[in-house]
Design an enzyme around this catalytic site. Structure first.
Site, PDB file in Angstrom:
ATOM      1  N   LYS A  50      -1.386  -4.323  -6.420  1.00 60.21           N
ATOM      2  CA  LYS A  50      -1.734  -3.262  -5.477  1.00 60.21           C
ATOM      3  C   LYS A  50      -1.823  -1.926  -6.217  1.00 60.21           C
ATOM      4  O   LYS A  50      -2.763  -1.155  -6.022  1.00 60.21           O
ATOM      5  CB  LYS A  50      -0.681  -3.174  -4.360  1.00 60.21           C
ATOM      6  CG  LYS A  50      -0.761  -4.332  -3.376  1.00 60.21           C
ATOM      7  CD  LYS A  50       0.447  -4.425  -2.447  1.00 60.21           C
ATOM      8  CE  LYS A  50       0.325  -5.680  -1.587  1.00 60.21           C
ATOM      9  NZ  LYS A  50       1.483  -5.931  -0.730  1.00 60.21           N
ATOM     10  N   GLN A  94       7.375  -3.377   0.344  1.00 63.04           N
ATOM     11  CA  GLN A  94       7.027  -4.775   0.068  1.00 63.04           C
ATOM     12  C   GLN A  94       8.064  -5.709   0.700  1.00 63.04           C
ATOM     13  O   GLN A  94       9.260  -5.554   0.493  1.00 63.04           O
ATOM     14  CB  GLN A  94       6.964  -4.990  -1.457  1.00 63.04           C
ATOM     15  CG  GLN A  94       6.512  -6.382  -1.872  1.00 63.04           C
ATOM     16  CD  GLN A  94       5.062  -6.694  -1.479  1.00 63.04           C
ATOM     17  OE1 GLN A  94       4.198  -5.823  -1.510  1.00 63.04           O
ATOM     18  NE2 GLN A  94       4.809  -7.926  -1.094  1.00 63.04           N
ATOM     19  N   ASP A 117       0.370  -0.553   6.060  1.00 62.42           N
ATOM     20  CA  ASP A 117       0.479  -2.007   6.244  1.00 62.42           C
ATOM     21  C   ASP A 117       0.290  -2.376   7.722  1.00 62.42           C
ATOM     22  O   ASP A 117       0.182  -3.546   8.066  1.00 62.42           O
ATOM     23  CB  ASP A 117       1.885  -2.450   5.795  1.00 62.42           C
ATOM     24  CG  ASP A 117       1.837  -3.535   4.741  1.00 62.42           C
ATOM     25  OD1 ASP A 117       0.714  -3.965   4.394  1.00 62.42           O
ATOM     26  OD2 ASP A 117       2.910  -3.954   4.272  1.00 62.42           O
TER      27      ASP A 117
END
Ligand code: NAD
Length: 282
Positions: A50, A94, A117
């Site tokens: 990412k 994460q 997200d």
């Protein structure tokens, strides 16, 4: 007849190129803060990818690494700090987190305007109501893959396997918004083959390696494989690729299907968050 293989890598590259162009039009480069807790090898690889692609698209990499034994309060305080940081447009914690941490509480600390997200309760609520917000990257990536493959969803029967907050549930909502008739299957579904073999579009997100074989698929159906599994013989998805490609009309591979789209949509969400914040500021 062999299925058309949907090239997620190529579509993701186009999305990232679009992101890079949008970044160049902003007043200042957007900043993405990835937060990695501990040293889990799979999570470390995901975050490294990412960060690499974010930098390549002109997005500032504002990564934070914290120890695996960080306390709940400390992690939530870090999220609050990032919420208040003017340089940060997007925050991604994460997942999964180490067992002692409560992920929902951490995620819900994220400012919904920086929730790239799309996993906060606020953004999930907007999605459930069909309103504009930041959408979860994997299901949003699947929608773009379907669009790019020329699959018209209106009136089609779509079957989603899985009902997680990350994939299955938002996937079903996005398909419904695109006017598909949606069935959601899960671990308690009694006859999976009966449900999936009626699908015009089948989305497999169960997290079970090669769960979906030829019997599960209606001839000519579009099959999107969200699963990712590392096995002794390499990577595979939730779909038995070799079997299903002989039945399906179109199919995503693993790797090279949904995976690259997830990262591309993260970058797109970051630019979206940055341009909204820019619009709001004088
Ligand atoms: P999860 O474990 O949170 O959810 C799995 C869902 O599948 C559950 O709702 C469960 O009820 C259902 N399920 C499990 N076994 C089933 C069965 N035998 N029949 C029917 N339903 C069943 O997983 P998740 O986070 O939603 O992820 C699903 C898969 O997608 C995993 O393999 C994950 O690694 C992968 N994933 C890939 C990407 C990507 O970028 N490609 C992103 C996120 C997740």
């Amino acid at each position: 007849m062999s299925a058309l293989i949907i090239d997620g890598k190529a579509v993701a590259r186009e999305v990232r190129e679009g992101v890079a162009r949008s970044v160049a039009e902003l007043r200042r480069p957007p900043g993405l803060a990835t937060v990695l807790v501990g040293e889990d090898p799979a999570s470390a690889i995901y975050v490294a990818n990412k960060r690499k692609l974010c930098t390549a698209a002109g997005i500032r990499d504002l990564h934070r690494q914290v120890p695996a034994d960080i306390a709940q309060g400390e992690l939530e305080a870090l999220v609050e700090e990032l919420n208040g940081d003017e340089d940060v447009d997007g925050i991604l914690v994460q997942l999964p987190l180490p067992d002692h941490l409560e992920a929902r509480a951490v995620v819900d600390r994220i400012d919904p305007a920086k929730d790239v997200d799309g996993l906060t309760t606020f953004n999930a609520g907007l999605l459930a109501q069909g309103r504009q917000g930041l959408q979860p990257c994997t299901p949003a990536g699947v929608m773009l893959l379907l669009e790019q493959a020329g699959i018209d969803l209106a009136g089609k029967h779509a079957v989603v396997i899985g009902r997680s907050d990350l994939v299955g549930r938002p996937m079903a909502q996005l398909l419904t918004q695109a006017n598909a008739t949606v069935t959601v299957c899960h671990s308690r579904t009694k006859d999976l083959v009966a449900e999936t073999s009626r699908a015009d579009v089948l989305i497999a997100a169960a997290g079970v390696p090669r769960l979906i074989g030829a019997d599960h698929v209606q001839p000519g159906a579009t099959v999107i494989d969200v699963g990712i599994h590392r096995t002794d013989t390499g990577m595979c998805g939730d779909v038995d690729f070799d079997e299903v490609r002989e039945v399906a009309g179109a199919l995503t591979p693993v790797p090279g299907g949904v995976g690259p789209m997830t990262i591309a949509l993260l970058l797109r969400n970051t630019v979206q968050a940055a341009s909204r914040r820019e619009e709001m500021s004088p």
